[in-house]
Design an enzyme around this catalytic site. Structure first.
Site, PDB file in Angstrom:
ATOM      1  CE  LYS A   1       1.856  23.119  54.450  1.00  0.00           C
ATOM      2  NZ  LYS A   1       2.102  24.436  54.358  1.00  0.00           N
TER       3      LYS A   1
ATOM      4  CE1 TYR B   1      -3.891  26.748  55.634  1.00  0.00           C
ATOM      5  CE2 TYR B   1      -2.644  28.532  54.404  1.00  0.00           C
ATOM      6  CZ  TYR B   1      -2.869  27.823  55.576  1.00  0.00           C
ATOM      7  OH  TYR B   1      -2.106  27.978  56.791  1.00  0.00           O
TER       8      TYR B   1
ATOM      9  NE  ARG C   1      15.604  44.153  52.556  1.00  0.00           N
ATOM     10  CZ  ARG C   1      15.075  45.074  51.611  1.00  0.00           C
ATOM     11  NH1 ARG C   1      14.420  45.123  50.797  1.00  0.00           N
ATOM     12  NH2 ARG C   1      15.876  46.286  51.582  1.00  0.00           N
TER      13      ARG C   1
ATOM     14  CG  ASP D   1      -1.791  26.846  46.835  1.00  0.00           C
ATOM     15  OD1 ASP D   1      -0.915  25.941  46.661  1.00  0.00           O
ATOM     16  OD2 ASP D   1      -2.286  27.314  48.159  1.00  0.00           O
TER      17      ASP D   1
END
Length: 376
Positions: A190, A93, A40, A165
């Site tokens: 993506k 988005y 983590r 972004d």
């Protein structure tokens, strides 16, 4: 055990790492980055991915997260706390808008959306507690191109952090940090990964203080990525430049085809000279315009259904940027959470279809689209 020198980084599929003794444990805390303790907190696979994306974006360091959404969350929470104010581009988005409006407002972060026409004159939208501006290099789904350098001048003047972004453009086209952004994030799901088999995100920072805060948020909130997905994404990243050239070339050819088709009422693609930011996109994108485009047929659901049913191999799928071409329907997926009024204002109407252009042979894609448009 023999010496092993793998050409490719192996998968460190472990949740925890061991120490020889207390001295080794102390060294872990005294010299961060020299060893691992708990996945983590960090893992060789996710670190490799972060380092490679950082190299492409030209930052001082990157942090990998479990998804594009968690990357946005990490970037915002690295800067903002309850009582702070965030600015966001109006055309963005839908998931980003939902995160800001539905969730971050619940923990006391105020959000104001800035219309496209006011993107470079933010003073009337800012307050004493405004900390951050979030925008996209190319907007989703109507491909409006942001002048990052111009916006960065404005945010610096107002002492606001600028988060970009860069998912649609990728650093192959545009490097927002070099244009003045403070942080750049991606949905690695993506183009960076590129094969529709990973869910991941990344934040790359320009300043050390921001990097440390993003790292802390990722660790404490548990936004980490699994080692296997880190490995897969780093593997996909190796072909990014090759893939982007083909994505861009195919998308331009298809946009030109759709532009002249009688059943198509409008095409949004920065590579078309009719696009309002064509010159900016050409300069900011190194003469490439991305693999995403949107187009509108008649505003009837039945017409959209007939078009979708007429496609023989291009699937209807809500995500984007894989090597295989796919279509999506913004009104019913990515921007579903917006009100009808908001959708109409942005131009997202019933007939708008988003096309994620893959790396297949362009002639085959055009033939299939032509066949489907005959059904409209």
């Amino acid at each position: 055990m023999p010496n092993i020198h793998p050409k490719t980084t192996p998968i460190y599929q472990t949740s925890v790492f061991t120490f020889d003794d207390l001295s080794a444990l102390e060294l872990y805390f005294e010299q961060p980055g020299q060893n691992y303790m708990y996945t983590r907190y960090g893992n060789p696979n996710t670190d490799e991915l972060a380092q490679e994306v950082n190299k492409l974006e030209g930052g001082i360091g990157g942090v990998v997260t479990s998804s594009g959404m968690s990357a946005i969350l990490a970037a915002v929470l690295a800067v903002c706390k309850a009582g702070d104010h965030v600015l966001c581009a109006e055309e963005i988005y839908g998931g980003s808008a939902a995160l800001l409006s539905q969730e971050l407002t619940r923990i006391g972060i105020e959000v104001t959306y800035v219309p496209s026409e006011d993107m470079y004159t933010l003073k009337k939208y800012t307050k004493a507690n405004t900390r951050l501006m979030l925008a996209e290099t190319m907007s989703n789904p109507l491909l409006q191109v942001l002048d990052i350098a111009k916006l960065a001048q404005e945010t610096k003047k107002l002492s606001i952090k600028l988060v970009i972004d860069n998912t649609f453009a990728t650093p192959v086209l545009t490097k927002p940090l070099a244009l003045g952004a403070d942080m750049v994030m991606h949905s690695v799901t993506k183009y960076l990964s590129g094969h529709s088999d990973v869910t991941a995100g990344v934040v790359v920072c320009q300043q050390e203080e921001d990097l440390q805060r993003v790292q802390t948020v990722m660790k404490i909130y548990g936004l980490n990525l699994s080692p296997f997905e880190g490995w897969l994404a780093a593997r996909g990243l190796k072909t990014l430049r090759l893939r982007m050239k083909q994505h861009c070339s195919n998308a331009l050819a298809i946009a030109q085809f759709l532009q002249q088709h009688p059943k198509v009422e409008q095409v949004w693609y920065p590579g078309l000279e009719a696009h309002p930011q064509h010159a900016l996109a050409k300069q900011q994108g190194q003469d490439m315009f991305g693999g995403m485009l949107s187009f509108r047929i008649k505003d009837e659901k039945e017409a959209v259904n007939r078009f979708m049913q007429g496609l023989t191999s291009i699937p209807f799928a809500p995500s984007l940027a894989g090597v295989s071409t796919s279509i999506s329907y913004p009104m019913g997926t990515s921007h579903r959470s917006l009100s009808t009024q908001q959708q109409q204002k942005l131009g997202i109407t019933t007939g708008v279809i988003r096309l994620s252009v893959g790396i297949e042979e362009p002639e085959e894609l055009i033939a299939e689209l032509e066949q489907a448009l005959e059904q409209v």
